[in-house]
Design a protein around this motif. Structure first.
Motif, PDB file in Angstrom:
ATOM      1  N   PRO A  52      10.138   4.189   1.899  1.00  0.00           N
ATOM      2  CA  PRO A  52      10.452   5.549   2.376  1.00  0.00           C
ATOM      3  C   PRO A  52      11.936   5.778   2.635  1.00  0.00           C
ATOM      4  CG  PRO A  52       8.497   4.709   3.475  1.00  0.00           C
ATOM      5  CD  PRO A  52       9.077   3.562   2.704  1.00  0.00           C
ATOM      6  N   SER A  53      12.640   4.710   2.994  1.00  0.00           N
ATOM      7  CA  SER A  53      14.071   4.856   3.297  1.00  0.00           C
ATOM      8  C   SER A  53      14.862   5.388   2.110  1.00  0.00           C
ATOM      9  CB  SER A  53      14.657   3.514   3.743  1.00  0.00           C
ATOM     10  OG  SER A  53      14.468   2.524   2.725  1.00  0.00           O
ATOM     11  N   LEU A  56      14.222   9.115   2.484  1.00  0.00           N
ATOM     12  CA  LEU A  56      14.691   9.701   3.741  1.00  0.00           C
ATOM     13  C   LEU A  56      16.215   9.812   3.814  1.00  0.00           C
ATOM     14  CD1 LEU A  56      12.202   8.003   6.217  1.00  0.00           C
ATOM     15  CD2 LEU A  56      12.338  10.436   5.657  1.00  0.00           C
ATOM     16  N   GLN A  57      16.913   9.068   2.973  1.00  0.00           N
ATOM     17  CA  GLN A  57      18.378   9.185   2.986  1.00  0.00           C
ATOM     18  C   GLN A  57      18.834  10.581   2.556  1.00  0.00           C
ATOM     19  OE1 GLN A  57      20.525   7.057  -0.206  1.00  0.00           O
ATOM     20  NE2 GLN A  57      18.532   6.632  -1.177  1.00  0.00           N
ATOM     21  N   ALA A  59      17.117  13.356   3.510  1.00  0.00           N
ATOM     22  CA  ALA A  59      16.555  14.320   4.460  1.00  0.00           C
ATOM     23  C   ALA A  59      17.650  15.167   5.084  1.00  0.00           C
ATOM     24  CB  ALA A  59      15.773  13.594   5.542  1.00  0.00           C
ATOM     25  N   SER A  61      16.670  17.748   7.536  1.00  0.00           N
ATOM     26  CA  SER A  61      16.208  18.321   8.802  1.00  0.00           C
ATOM     27  C   SER A  61      15.033  17.511   9.335  1.00  0.00           C
ATOM     28  CB  SER A  61      15.786  19.781   8.613  1.00  0.00           C
ATOM     29  OG  SER A  61      14.595  19.853   7.838  1.00  0.00           O
ATOM     30  N   ASP A  62      14.778  17.654  10.625  1.00  0.00           N
ATOM     31  CA  ASP A  62      13.633  16.981  11.240  1.00  0.00           C
ATOM     32  C   ASP A  62      12.325  17.549  10.706  1.00  0.00           C
ATOM     33  OD1 ASP A  62      15.277  15.373  12.746  1.00  0.00           O
ATOM     34  OD2 ASP A  62      15.230  16.677  14.515  1.00  0.00           O
ATOM     35  N   TRP A  64      11.776  18.639   7.717  1.00  0.00           N
ATOM     36  CA  TRP A  64      11.531  18.039   6.396  1.00  0.00           C
ATOM     37  C   TRP A  64      10.994  16.628   6.549  1.00  0.00           C
ATOM     38  CZ3 TRP A  64      12.640  13.913   3.367  1.00  0.00           C
ATOM     39  CH2 TRP A  64      12.392  14.042   1.997  1.00  0.00           C
ATOM     40  N   ARG A  65      11.578  15.857   7.477  1.00  0.00           N
ATOM     41  CA  ARG A  65      11.099  14.484   7.711  1.00  0.00           C
ATOM     42  C   ARG A  65       9.630  14.501   8.124  1.00  0.00           C
ATOM     43  NH1 ARG A  65      16.239  14.201  10.065  1.00  0.00           N
ATOM     44  NH2 ARG A  65      17.650  12.703   9.046  1.00  0.00           N
ATOM     45  N   SER A  66       9.274  15.475   8.969  1.00  0.00           N
ATOM     46  CA  SER A  66       7.893  15.587   9.429  1.00  0.00           C
ATOM     47  C   SER A  66       6.949  15.845   8.261  1.00  0.00           C
ATOM     48  CB  SER A  66       7.774  16.714  10.454  1.00  0.00           C
ATOM     49  OG  SER A  66       6.437  16.888  10.866  1.00  0.00           O
ATOM     50  N   PHE A  68       7.479  15.074   5.150  1.00  0.00           N
ATOM     51  CA  PHE A  68       7.468  13.875   4.314  1.00  0.00           C
ATOM     52  C   PHE A  68       6.499  12.827   4.877  1.00  0.00           C
ATOM     53  CE2 PHE A  68       9.242   9.649   3.223  1.00  0.00           C
ATOM     54  CZ  PHE A  68       9.083   9.704   1.852  1.00  0.00           C
ATOM     55  N   HIS A  69       6.528  12.651   6.191  1.00  0.00           N
ATOM     56  CA  HIS A  69       5.623  11.674   6.810  1.00  0.00           C
ATOM     57  C   HIS A  69       4.158  12.114   6.684  1.00  0.00           C
ATOM     58  CE1 HIS A  69       8.567   8.878   8.271  1.00  0.00           C
ATOM     59  NE2 HIS A  69       9.238   9.821   8.924  1.00  0.00           N
TER      60      HIS A  69
END
Length: 367
Positions: A52-53, A56-57, A59, A61-62, A64-66, A68-69
């Motif tokens: 995932p890293s 995530l590099q 990303a 915004s938070d 967007w991260r949410s 993605f998870h």
């Protein structure tokens, strides 16, 4: 979402807002070329494990991260997340479409392999790199193979299975990727899927299915249409239709409630959650589970055994079972009398009774 590795510009993320699909695009590389990329672990010819890293590099915004998870959580249900490293399994696509074989250019005879043995036929779905996802040429080849086997008098039993890590993941959505081009899905069922399911159901001989790996969508329907279903102990069944806004097809809405009941059927098809082979057996959805390494040999041994038993008896059993869906008790009793009259005049019945009194094993001929 596409993680793109360019031969000249390195890594980037394209279509970052598309959380419904994920793949690795190798830009500027020849078909089949697999460059060494830090932390990426190639699984086979066209799949790779991506930590995932690496995504995530990019990303921003938070939120967007949410999202993605959440995508990762959904992928985990289908075995696309590595249990140890949590890496994401992704499809590999090479940059030049001209380097990739078109679906409709794949030779039909390679998509479905038919092997005729003495008394039985083995039909193998042969698109392992795509988990035997069904394309139009493959459906036509499967339809031809099933119809030929059911009509072949020398064939007294049929085995249907898949090559590779999966049995069949249903329709290949790559054929439906162009959403601007309208496709009549009902016509596709009428032309390809329904004749296959009907031929299996009405075959006057037993049809066995050996489910290796995942069976999803119409792949489940293909399996459940068969008379005896065996599955590897690591196999999974997924009613994935509602995930893409569709309804069940390939006979699932008919077979499944009769096997496991209405409540479980509706829950499985609405929630689209996978069910293990062990659970499927406990619910009565399939006949048996076997160690994955023994599945194909055990399944073929069973089909060989069935090919040496009274074929007319099996045909009568299947006809009687089909009719219970529409018959009253009196109608079913009348049908049983008719069928028993027919098989009672057969040579195999005489051989069976004679062998019983002789204390020997009957040598049935299917007549």
């Amino acid at each position: 979402m596409e993680l793109v590795y360019s031969k000249h510009a390195g890594m980037r993320l394209d279509e970052p807002e598309n959380f419904k699909a994920f793949k690795l695009v190798l830009e500027g590389f020849e078909l089949g070329e697999r460059p060494a990329i830090a932390d990426l672990d190639y699984d086979n010819n066209d799949h790779v494990w991506i930590p995932p890293s690496q995504v995530l590099q990019f990303a921003k915004s938070d939120a967007w991260r949410s999202q993605f998870h959440k995508m990762i959580e959904g992928a985990e249900k289908y075995g696309w997340i590595h249990p140890d490293t949590q890496a994401i399994k992704a499809h590999i696509q090479w940059q030049s479409a001209s380097n990739l074989p078109e679906l409709n250019q794949v030779p039909e005879q390679s998509l479905v392999v038919v092997r005729q043995e003495h008394g039985y036929t083995v039909i193998t779905l042969n698109r392992p790199e795509k988990l035997n996802a069904l394309t139009r040429p493959m459906l036509q080849a499967l339809k031809d193979a099933v119809l030929a086997a059911t009509q072949d008098h020398a064939c007294r039993a049929i085995l249907i299975t898949g090559n590779g890590r999966g049995f069949c993941t249903g329709q290949d959505l790559n054929e439906r990727r162009d959403l601007e081009q309208a496709v009549d899905l009902g016509e596709s069922l009428i032309q390809f899927y329904n004749p296959i399911i009907t031929a299996i159901d009405q075959a006057n001989k037993p049809v066995v299915c050996a489910v290796n790996g995942v069976a999803a969508g119409a792949g489940v329907g293909l399996a459940l249409a068969c008379d005896i279903v065996l599955a590897a102990d690591d196999a999974r069944f997924i009613q994935s239709f509602s995930k893409i806004g569709l309804a069940p097809d390939a006979g699932i809405s008919w077979h499944l409630p009769r096997l496991i009941g209405s409540a479980r059927t509706k829950a499985l098809t609405i929630l689209a959650e996978p069910i293990s082979a062990v659970q499927a057996q406990e619910w009565g959805m399939i006949w048996a589970t076997l160690p994955s390494e023994k599945l194909h040999s055990e399944a073929e041994a069973l089909v060989k055994q069935l090919s040496q038993r009274p074929t007319l008896s099996f045909a009568a059993i299947k006809q009687a079972h089909r009719s219970t869906a529409i018959n009253t008790l009196q109608q079913q009793l009348d049908l049983e009398a008719t069928l028993q009259q027919k098989v009672g005049w057969s040579e195999d019945y005489k051989r069976g009774v004679q062998a019983f009194f002789d204390g020997t094993t009957a040598q049935f001929t299917g007549q």
